[in-house]
Design an enzyme around this catalytic site. Sequence first.
Site, PDB file in Angstrom:
ATOM      1  N   GLY A 148       0.780  -1.237   0.000  1.00 46.06           N
ATOM      2  CA  GLY A 148       0.000   0.000   0.000  1.00 46.06           C
ATOM      3  C   GLY A 148       0.805   1.277   0.000  1.00 46.06           C
ATOM      4  O   GLY A 148       0.314   2.326   0.440  1.00 46.06           O
ATOM      5  N   SER A 149       2.031   1.250  -0.530  1.00 49.35           N
ATOM      6  CA  SER A 149       2.819   2.490  -0.500  1.00 49.35           C
ATOM      7  C   SER A 149       2.225   3.563  -1.419  1.00 49.35           C
ATOM      8  O   SER A 149       2.285   4.750  -1.109  1.00 49.35           O
ATOM      9  CB  SER A 149       4.286   2.232  -0.851  1.00 49.35           C
ATOM     10  OG  SER A 149       4.414   1.801  -2.175  1.00 49.35           O
ATOM     11  N   ASN A 150       1.623   3.140  -2.509  1.00 50.68           N
ATOM     12  CA  ASN A 150       0.961   4.136  -3.362  1.00 50.68           C
ATOM     13  C   ASN A 150      -0.273   4.713  -2.670  1.00 50.68           C
ATOM     14  O   ASN A 150      -0.518   5.918  -2.737  1.00 50.68           O
ATOM     15  CB  ASN A 150       0.577   3.512  -4.714  1.00 50.68           C
ATOM     16  CG  ASN A 150       1.747   3.505  -5.669  1.00 50.68           C
ATOM     17  OD1 ASN A 150       2.120   4.535  -6.230  1.00 50.68           O
ATOM     18  ND2 ASN A 150       2.366   2.349  -5.837  1.00 50.68           N
ATOM     19  N   LYS A 173      -7.944 -13.407 -11.776  1.00 57.22           N
ATOM     20  CA  LYS A 173      -9.121 -12.546 -11.935  1.00 57.22           C
ATOM     21  C   LYS A 173     -10.102 -12.816 -10.806  1.00 57.22           C
ATOM     22  O   LYS A 173      -9.873 -13.710  -9.990  1.00 57.22           O
ATOM     23  CB  LYS A 173      -9.759 -12.770 -13.297  1.00 57.22           C
ATOM     24  CG  LYS A 173     -10.253 -14.191 -13.511  1.00 57.22           C
ATOM     25  CD  LYS A 173     -10.916 -14.349 -14.882  1.00 57.22           C
ATOM     26  CE  LYS A 173     -11.545 -15.725 -14.991  1.00 57.22           C
ATOM     27  NZ  LYS A 173     -12.304 -15.935 -16.226  1.00 57.22           N
ATOM     28  N   MET A 228      -3.611  -7.080  -7.856  1.00 56.29           N
ATOM     29  CA  MET A 228      -2.970  -8.122  -8.665  1.00 56.29           C
ATOM     30  C   MET A 228      -3.956  -8.990  -9.448  1.00 56.29           C
ATOM     31  O   MET A 228      -3.644 -10.125  -9.793  1.00 56.29           O
ATOM     32  CB  MET A 228      -2.075  -8.996  -7.771  1.00 56.29           C
ATOM     33  CG  MET A 228      -0.917  -8.234  -7.132  1.00 56.29           C
ATOM     34  SD  MET A 228       0.084  -7.316  -8.334  1.00 56.29           S
ATOM     35  CE  MET A 228       0.974  -8.677  -9.076  1.00 56.29           C
ATOM     36  N   ARG A 229      -5.112  -8.468  -9.726  1.00 54.08           N
ATOM     37  CA  ARG A 229      -6.064  -9.224 -10.544  1.00 54.08           C
ATOM     38  C   ARG A 229      -6.529  -8.393 -11.727  1.00 54.08           C
ATOM     39  O   ARG A 229      -6.674  -7.169 -11.605  1.00 54.08           O
ATOM     40  CB  ARG A 229      -7.271  -9.651  -9.707  1.00 54.08           C
ATOM     41  CG  ARG A 229      -6.895 -10.803  -8.815  1.00 54.08           C
ATOM     42  CD  ARG A 229      -7.941 -11.139  -7.823  1.00 54.08           C
ATOM     43  NE  ARG A 229      -7.314 -11.953  -6.805  1.00 54.08           N
ATOM     44  CZ  ARG A 229      -7.284 -13.279  -6.823  1.00 54.08           C
ATOM     45  NH1 ARG A 229      -7.873 -13.956  -7.772  1.00 54.08           N
ATOM     46  NH2 ARG A 229      -6.667 -13.931  -5.865  1.00 54.08           N
ATOM     47  N   ASN A 237      -4.790   2.967 -13.307  1.00 58.88           N
ATOM     48  CA  ASN A 237      -3.767   2.064 -12.753  1.00 58.88           C
ATOM     49  C   ASN A 237      -2.400   2.735 -12.816  1.00 58.88           C
ATOM     50  O   ASN A 237      -2.183   3.639 -13.626  1.00 58.88           O
ATOM     51  CB  ASN A 237      -3.731   0.768 -13.577  1.00 58.88           C
ATOM     52  CG  ASN A 237      -2.762  -0.251 -13.022  1.00 58.88           C
ATOM     53  OD1 ASN A 237      -2.664  -0.440 -11.812  1.00 58.88           O
ATOM     54  ND2 ASN A 237      -2.024  -0.910 -13.900  1.00 58.88           N
ATOM     55  N   HIS A 241       1.630   1.517 -13.356  1.00 63.18           N
ATOM     56  CA  HIS A 241       2.426   0.369 -13.767  1.00 63.18           C
ATOM     57  C   HIS A 241       3.912   0.739 -13.691  1.00 63.18           C
ATOM     58  O   HIS A 241       4.292   1.832 -14.139  1.00 63.18           O
ATOM     59  CB  HIS A 241       2.045  -0.044 -15.193  1.00 63.18           C
ATOM     60  CG  HIS A 241       2.810  -1.233 -15.668  1.00 63.18           C
ATOM     61  ND1 HIS A 241       2.499  -2.517 -15.263  1.00 63.18           N
ATOM     62  CD2 HIS A 241       3.899  -1.348 -16.469  1.00 63.18           C
ATOM     63  CE1 HIS A 241       3.354  -3.364 -15.816  1.00 63.18           C
ATOM     64  NE2 HIS A 241       4.221  -2.683 -16.551  1.00 63.18           N
TER      65      HIS A 241
HETATM   66  C1  GRF Z   1       3.456  -0.694  -7.485  1.00 60.24           C
HETATM   67  O1  GRF Z   1       4.818  -0.786  -7.713  1.00 60.24           O
HETATM   68  C2  GRF Z   1       2.685  -0.573  -8.778  1.00 60.24           C
HETATM   69  O2  GRF Z   1       3.462  -0.138  -9.838  1.00 60.24           O
HETATM   70  C3  GRF Z   1       2.230  -1.961  -9.080  1.00 60.24           C
HETATM   71  O3  GRF Z   1       2.063  -2.557  -7.830  1.00 60.24           O
HETATM   72  C4  GRF Z   1       2.915  -1.966  -6.864  1.00 60.24           C
HETATM   73  C5  GRF Z   1       2.106  -1.715  -5.627  1.00 60.24           C
HETATM   74  O4  GRF Z   1       2.878  -1.345  -4.541  1.00 60.24           O
HETATM   75  N1  GRF Z   1       1.060  -1.923  -9.914  1.00 60.24           N
HETATM   76  P1  GRF Z   1       2.199  -0.742  -3.250  1.00 60.24           P
HETATM   77  O5  GRF Z   1       1.262  -1.808  -2.693  1.00 60.24           O
HETATM   78  O6  GRF Z   1       1.464   0.501  -3.629  1.00 60.24           O
HETATM   79  O7  GRF Z   1       3.327  -0.485  -2.304  1.00 60.24           O
END
Ligand code: GRF
Length: 207
Positions: free
Chosen positions: A17-19, A70, A97-98, A114, A116
Amino acid sequence: MQSGKKMRLGVLGSGKGSNFVAIAQAIQSGSLPAEVALVLSDMPEAGILQQARDRGISAQFIPPGAFRTKLDPTAESAFIQALQDAQVDLVVLAGFMRILKGDFLRAFEGRVMNIHPSLLPSFPGLEAWKQALSYGVKVTGCTVHWVDQGVDTGPILAQQAVPVLEGDTVTSLHQRIQEAERTLYPETLARLAQGPWMTKVRPTSNA
Ligand code: GRF
């Protein structure tokens, strides 16, 4: 759709969840005029759920069903329902991841985003930073894009280049890309929240 000024986000993640944390911090600091209405995960122990709860944000695990890549139809309906109940304007994938397709994308048409970890269209799919390192590119990065029926193929909203340095390992390159992500995602969301997109999605609001 909800009235009021702030863009309502539904965040989906399977990992640490860092994002999500970067988005929550941008909201907290006032640089992103939005609120996270709901966090959902397909993993019961995902760090993103705890990060949300620590911030008093509603967070829910929804069992994904039998498939590996999925959601099964019951799970897909449950995800759609939860996001609709929370009246989200935008679905933000942050390490989910789905693959989302069909009914889900129709329910939130043009409203699923999203991030990436590569400069798309290079290196779609899993472990893009590893793919970049093995290929030997000197520059990689991250991409924020709309989600369509393909895998990492939707229209690109923003990109940030990240250099591949001499002696980089999979871990060091991944970390550098993730740092870039933590700036790019909130900035892209802020542009959207302040721009004409919000008026289109929510014509009744003053945003
Ligand atoms: C990120 O690196 C993003 O690019 C990918 O999944 C990762 C998620 O990381 N789609 P986090 O859970 O947000 O730390």
